[in-house]
Design an enzyme around this catalytic site. Structure first.
Site, short mmCIF file in Angstrom:
data_model
loop_
_atom_site.label_atom_id
_atom_site.label_comp_id
_atom_site.label_asym_id
_atom_site.label_seq_id
_atom_site.Cartn_x
_atom_site.Cartn_y
_atom_site.Cartn_z
N ALA A 13 37.56 -56.30 -26.14
CA ALA A 13 38.31 -56.50 -27.39
C ALA A 13 38.96 -57.87 -27.50
CB ALA A 13 39.37 -55.41 -27.53
N SER A 14 38.62 -58.81 -26.63
CA SER A 14 39.28 -60.10 -26.68
C SER A 14 38.74 -61.02 -27.77
CB SER A 14 39.17 -60.80 -25.31
OG SER A 14 37.81 -61.03 -24.98
N VAL A 54 34.05 -53.17 -16.70
CA VAL A 54 33.29 -51.94 -16.89
C VAL A 54 32.20 -51.75 -15.85
CG1 VAL A 54 33.75 -51.86 -19.38
CG2 VAL A 54 31.64 -52.98 -18.54
N TYR A 146 17.63 -56.95 -23.19
CA TYR A 146 18.73 -56.56 -24.07
C TYR A 146 18.31 -55.40 -24.96
CZ TYR A 146 22.35 -56.86 -27.65
OH TYR A 146 23.36 -56.57 -28.54
N LYS A 150 19.90 -51.47 -25.16
CA LYS A 150 20.38 -50.84 -26.38
C LYS A 150 19.53 -49.63 -26.76
CE LYS A 150 23.83 -53.59 -26.99
NZ LYS A 150 25.22 -53.09 -26.83
#
Length: 271
Positions: A13-14, A54, A146, A150
């Site tokens: 969230a930065s 994480v 990537y 996803k």
């Protein structure tokens, strides 16, 4: 909900989508905790920032335990933390690099979910929102790892929603297209580059740079997160932005050959 106001936890969230999501959730009445690898820091208004990696089991466990100690519960988990690899051939990333990407983009979500679900299950309600990508539905070449991370997130989220809805917990995936964030600047280079892909790497970098010029604002994605979080009957999948909506429709209704041709043409792969 037992919390008043409800408690939201947003990873990554930065900046970018995570920061916009935290801000919009706060506006919607949530007490928001954001996380960053760089450590606790001040953030706008009432949003509190906590340190989290994480990819580390102990870090995830400590963060969730601390938040439960402070607030007594977590009503909403937004899994946003992730990174990408700059456009390159799939064979140009080592196994170690592929594992590192999955450790954040996919297993990071699994870690957070495993840590939060027992608390949500005991309180009898909760929402988990995973930031996916329209590329998880409409794969693009030269970002294969990537895309794979996803795509895995799509399947995990769908199965998880089936498992948890009888416990009062719902899971949704948000599928944005290109978004104006620092994500592209923070992508890492493939660690096993081959000269055979040098020309296509340079070409794709230009194409993607042009696409980013007209990309969606992070607020567009954040508003969809709030919509999914507050929906009485949440959907499994939400596209975010016009481009993602178009691609989703094409995936659903366009002939496979047409979609294939369109992807190659947009990336200038058949010149």
């Amino acid at each position: 909900m037992t919390s008043n106001p409800p408690i939201a936890l947003v990873t990554g969230a930065s900046s970018g989508i995570g920061q916009a999501t935290a801000n919009w959730l706060a506006k919607a009445g949530y007490r928001v905790y954001g996380t960053s690898r760089r450590g606790a820091q001040a953030m706008q208004g009432s949003i509190s920032m906590l340190t989290l990696d994480v990819t580390d089991d102990a870090s995830v466990s400590a963060l969730v335990s601390e938040l439960i100690r402070r607030e007594g519960g977590i009503d909403l988990l937004v899994n946003n933390a992730g990174f990408g690899i700059a456009p390159a051939g799939a064979e140009e990333s080592s196994i170690e690099q592929a594992q590192a990407l999955f450790d954040t983009n996919f297993f990071g979500v699994v870690r957070m979910t495993r840590a939060v679900v027992p608390h949500m299950r005991r309180q009898g309600h909760g929402r988990i929102i995973n930031l996916g990508s329209i590329l998880g539905v409409v794969p693009m070449p030269y970002v294969a790892l990537y895309v794979a991370s996803k795509h895995a997130l799509e399947g995990y989220s769908e199965a998880l929603d089936h498992e948890l809805r009888t416990r009062g917990i719902r899971v949704s995936v948000i599928e944005p297209a290109f978004t104006k964030t620092q994500f592209e600047a923070n992508t890492i280079e493939a660690d096993a580059t081959l000269d055979e892909y040098r020309t296509v790497r340079a070409s794709l970098a230009k194409v993607l740079s042009q696409s980013m010029a007209s990309a969606d604002d992070p607020d567009i994605v954040a508003k969809v997160v709030v919509k999914a979080a507050s929906a009485a009957r949440p959907k499994l999948r939400y596209t975010a932005g016009a481009a993602a909506a178009r691609l989703s429709l094409l995936r659903t209704f366009a002939p496979a050959a047409m979609l294939d041709s369109g992807i190659r043409k947009s990336l200038q792969l058949d010149r």
